[in-house]
Enzyme design. Structure first.
Site, PDB file in Angstrom:
ATOM      1  N   VAL A  88       0.325  -1.143  -0.127  1.00 19.65           N
ATOM      2  CA  VAL A  88       0.108  -0.148  -0.139  1.00 19.65           C
ATOM      3  C   VAL A  88       0.760   1.302   0.038  1.00 19.65           C
ATOM      4  O   VAL A  88       0.498   2.174  -0.711  1.00 19.65           O
ATOM      5  CB  VAL A  88      -1.220  -0.428   1.038  1.00 19.65           C
ATOM      6  CG1 VAL A  88      -1.327   0.996   1.479  1.00 19.65           C
ATOM      7  CG2 VAL A  88      -1.945  -1.283   1.440  1.00 19.65           C
ATOM      8  N   LYS A 146      11.142   0.010   8.732  1.00 20.57           N
ATOM      9  CA  LYS A 146      11.480  -0.945   9.624  1.00 20.57           C
ATOM     10  C   LYS A 146      12.902  -1.793   9.173  1.00 20.57           C
ATOM     11  O   LYS A 146      13.923  -1.608  10.062  1.00 20.57           O
ATOM     12  CB  LYS A 146      10.987  -2.533   9.673  1.00 20.57           C
ATOM     13  CG  LYS A 146       9.990  -2.465  10.689  1.00 20.57           C
ATOM     14  CD  LYS A 146       9.270  -3.623  11.670  1.00 20.57           C
ATOM     15  CE  LYS A 146       9.096  -4.531  10.130  1.00 20.57           C
ATOM     16  NZ  LYS A 146       8.393  -5.836  11.134  1.00 20.57           N
ATOM     17  N   ASP A 154     -10.488 -10.382   9.630  1.00 18.90           N
ATOM     18  CA  ASP A 154      -9.539  -9.444   9.226  1.00 18.90           C
ATOM     19  C   ASP A 154     -11.185  -8.687   8.938  1.00 18.90           C
ATOM     20  O   ASP A 154     -12.062  -7.489   8.418  1.00 18.90           O
ATOM     21  CB  ASP A 154      -9.139 -10.154   7.633  1.00 18.90           C
ATOM     22  CG  ASP A 154      -9.470  -8.082   6.524  1.00 18.90           C
ATOM     23  OD1 ASP A 154      -8.763  -6.974   6.854  1.00 18.90           O
ATOM     24  OD2 ASP A 154     -10.222  -8.891   5.694  1.00 18.90           O
ATOM     25  N   LYS A 176     -12.697  -5.130   9.997  1.00 14.45           N
ATOM     26  CA  LYS A 176     -13.771  -4.667   9.026  1.00 14.45           C
ATOM     27  C   LYS A 176     -14.997  -3.478   9.968  1.00 14.45           C
ATOM     28  O   LYS A 176     -15.585  -2.566  10.111  1.00 14.45           O
ATOM     29  CB  LYS A 176     -13.122  -4.450   8.175  1.00 14.45           C
ATOM     30  CG  LYS A 176     -12.515  -4.717   7.095  1.00 14.45           C
ATOM     31  CD  LYS A 176     -12.533  -5.437   5.657  1.00 14.45           C
ATOM     32  CE  LYS A 176     -11.224  -4.978   5.309  1.00 14.45           C
ATOM     33  NZ  LYS A 176     -11.298  -6.004   4.650  1.00 14.45           N
ATOM     34  N   GLY A 180      -5.854  -4.618  -2.458  1.00 16.87           N
ATOM     35  CA  GLY A 180      -5.085  -4.672  -3.494  1.00 16.87           C
ATOM     36  C   GLY A 180      -4.012  -3.371  -2.943  1.00 16.87           C
ATOM     37  O   GLY A 180      -4.710  -1.696  -2.424  1.00 16.87           O
TER      38      GLY A 180
END
Lengths: 418, 418
Positions: free
Chosen positions: B17, B41, B195, B199, B297
């Site tokens: 992303v 990181k 997941d 949401k 995506g």
């Protein structure tokens, strides 16, 4: 718990939408909105509401200092504009469902909003229950809006669905639409594309910052769709829809048209049947967004008015971001469309106007061809809407100049007719 | 022409992303947004961007007074919360895509927004490119939101599509999803419904003003879906989807669950295939609205981040209207669900817990039944998720108390088994 504004409404019109709103408001007490007075034309008509609610004097609403919101859902564009402009000048917010009025008076309405600082909301005028204006205004406000295509007229979509699913011919389907209340007794506004292009005019403003009178936009309706066209579509596994489309070209300018179009079965718009509306927004990086819902009818339209009222409690205004905050996109007619044309006689078809013709069929009494036309030809002539000639766009119909140059030679070789 | 705010971004995370956003911003100059620094990181990893852009020191971003927006797209909920809360306290707006973090820390995040007055936007965390939060927040803000059901997880929807369209079994479909990048190497977060329920937790807040930790919500994933379940669905002309659903009951309280569900072919959600997401909003008077788009995506998620950035230019904030301006709706577990259960042995099925059983089939090695269960039984037990038992909701699965009383006698007669 709640700090939103109390809305006291003056309602113009108590037809299908007005009465729908009256009922809907009775069932939404949390909105803190009440109708104080309703202005109607015909006091003799029986209404499903207390007589004391009604008046025929528009100034009783427009000059009432208690009334802070005017909702205008009458049918005539002229009086609607007078009501809306007076209301805004009198310091009232306005919610309107009059697409024709908004489309034809947009420049004045923009100025009135700027001068008065009042909110003027009209979500119900576009696709009734689909929040398309709000989403274009609030969400797709970057320069990534590649295109938008939509079915914005429920009546014609109902007729086309009946032609395809129940094999009715146009006249039968129209009659059924009228019987079921999906088409007016004078259906020309819907059928000939006027309603769709009116909506499209202000959707172009919210999508691209374009302001154009609907008369100047390229459009037609479904009046000439022939049952042979439906047969050809079915053979190709496609449907025919009245599609309003805008597409950003490589040069940043925008192509726009409202014309029947062949739609493959797996296209989002093929999912939109009967009196429903649908909007496909193609934005960079996020692929296609699809919005679907009821596009007409008493309650769906009233519920869109309701959502505008709800937004008024928080003093929501359209910002017309594409117009004022961005460099607005320009409309262009400098591109080409790939079209299917069915007709009775070659004499009605100016073959020389086509860039090329890829296919033609003369197997039946009625003939058809597929070819590419410059858009200016369509704007400047009407052979494609007269003499029972039917013009339907092919899927992905837009051809830009650059593509023409690349394709032309090859296609001429393949077609070998011009 | 433009008076919007200049955005100087500190970006946390440069994975799928983050890098997507970096590319997208390069192609949207009109946004006036630039990434000043990216915190990562692993400094050794090769990145498709100038080395000078990167740092491993989070305070370089969080304490930079030039940076007015923090975009946080890392994977770990704990560090994400620390970054977001510090950024808000430091007077920066924040855009986040971390669903788990948002779901688990919503009460603190609400408080931080209130105390700091900063914007915290997270449209990309819900259904990526579909503007569902914004629409729930801005458009359906009256008491007419009857229900919302949605496919919010692209990975599981991809797997289910492959099971149905290509007749793959679960393991084959999962492997394909992993190969194509639609599922993580550890797919349990997606596959077991975590997941989706994360949401769903904050979508419930924007839809109904409900604040509930995801652990307390009723949910499961598709891990136990058996190929026989797909066969049964196909025989009934249905598909199976992982559906997140909330529905207002007659008493005004809200039923909510994230459980696989049989979906008829003509249902809006049946249109949602592969990695796409879809949301059906049922609101009073406007029938059903359907929103559809890419739910995951790099670019679809980045484009949702972009729309949040775009909104920040106008200082947009979520108002959490259902929570603060309305009487929030309460979640209830006092209702029943009509379920299909397939299993290997009756001994795993507590038959006495069912209100009634309408059908049972034992024709194959694997058996199945259709019956009605109280929701509290599902919340308090796990027999329906263990021993390879598969529980799938029937279409329109919610049965309210009042319906139970009316139906029970008749069903008992028909079924004759309890």
């Amino acid at each position: 718990m709640s700090y939103h504004k109390q809305l006291t409404i003056g309602l113009f019109g108590f037809g299908v939408v007005g009465e729908g709103l009256y009922k809907v408001l009775q069932q939404t007490p949390s909105l803190s909105a009440s109708i104080k007075k309703v202005c109607i034309k015909d006091p003799a008509k029986k209404r499903n509401a207390p007589v004391s609610l009604f008046t025929t004097e528009r100034d009783e609403l427009l000059n009432d200092p208690d009334i802070n919101v005017i909702v205008e859902v009458i049918n005539e564009a002229g009086p609607a504009f007078e009501i809306v402009s007076t209301a805004l000048k009198n310091g009232k917010s306005v919610v309107s469902a009059s697409k024709k009025m908004i489309a034809e008076h947009l420049p004045e309405l923009l100025q009135l909003q700027e001068v008065t600082g009042q909110s003027f909301l009209y979500e119900s005028a576009a696709c009734a229950s689909i929040p398309v204006i709000r989403n274009l205004e609030e969400y797709y406000d970057n320069d990534l809006l590649h295109g938008i295509k939509a079915i914005v007229n429920g009546s014609t979509n109902f007729i086309l669905t009946k032609i395809f699913e129940d094999k009715l011919d146009f006249q039968q389907a129209l009659l059924l639409a009228q019987q079921l209340g999906f088409a007016e007794s004078d259906p020309s506004l819907d059928v000939e594309g006027y309603d769709a292009v009116n909506k499209w005019a202000f959707l172009l403003t919210h999508a691209y910052g374009i302001i154009e009178h609907p008369n100047n936009l390229l459009f037609t309706g479904i009046q000439n769709i022939h049952s042979m066209d439906a047969r050809v579509a079915a053979e190709k596994g496609q449907q025919i829809k009245l599609v309003a489309q805008a597409q950003k070209l490589h040069n940043g300018q925008v192509a726009s048209f409202v014309i029947p179009q062949f739609v493959p079965q797996d296209d989002h718009l093929a999912f939109v049947k009967h009196e429903y509306n649908g909007v496909v927004i193609e934005s960079g990086f996020s692929d296609k967004q699809f919005f679907y819902g009821k596009g007409a009818g008493s309650f769906p339209t009233a519920s869109a008015v309701l959502s505008d009222l709800s937004a008024l409690r928080y003093d929501y205004k359209y910002e017309y971001k594409k117009l004022y905050h961005h460099q607005p996109n320009k409309l262009t007619n400098d591109y080409y469309l790939r079209v299917y044309v069915s007709f009775t006689d070659w004499k009605h078809i100016p073959r020389e106007k086509f860039e090329w013709i890829e296919e033609w069929h003369a197997r039946e009494e009625r003939k058809y061809l597929v070819g590419v036309l410059p858009v200016n030809e369509l704007l400047q002539s009407d052979w494609w809407k007269t003499n029972a000639t039917s013009l339907i766009l092919t899927p992905d119909p837009v051809i830009e100049d650059i593509a023409i140059k690349q394709l032309k030679k090859k296609s001429l070789e393949l077609a070998g007719i011009i």
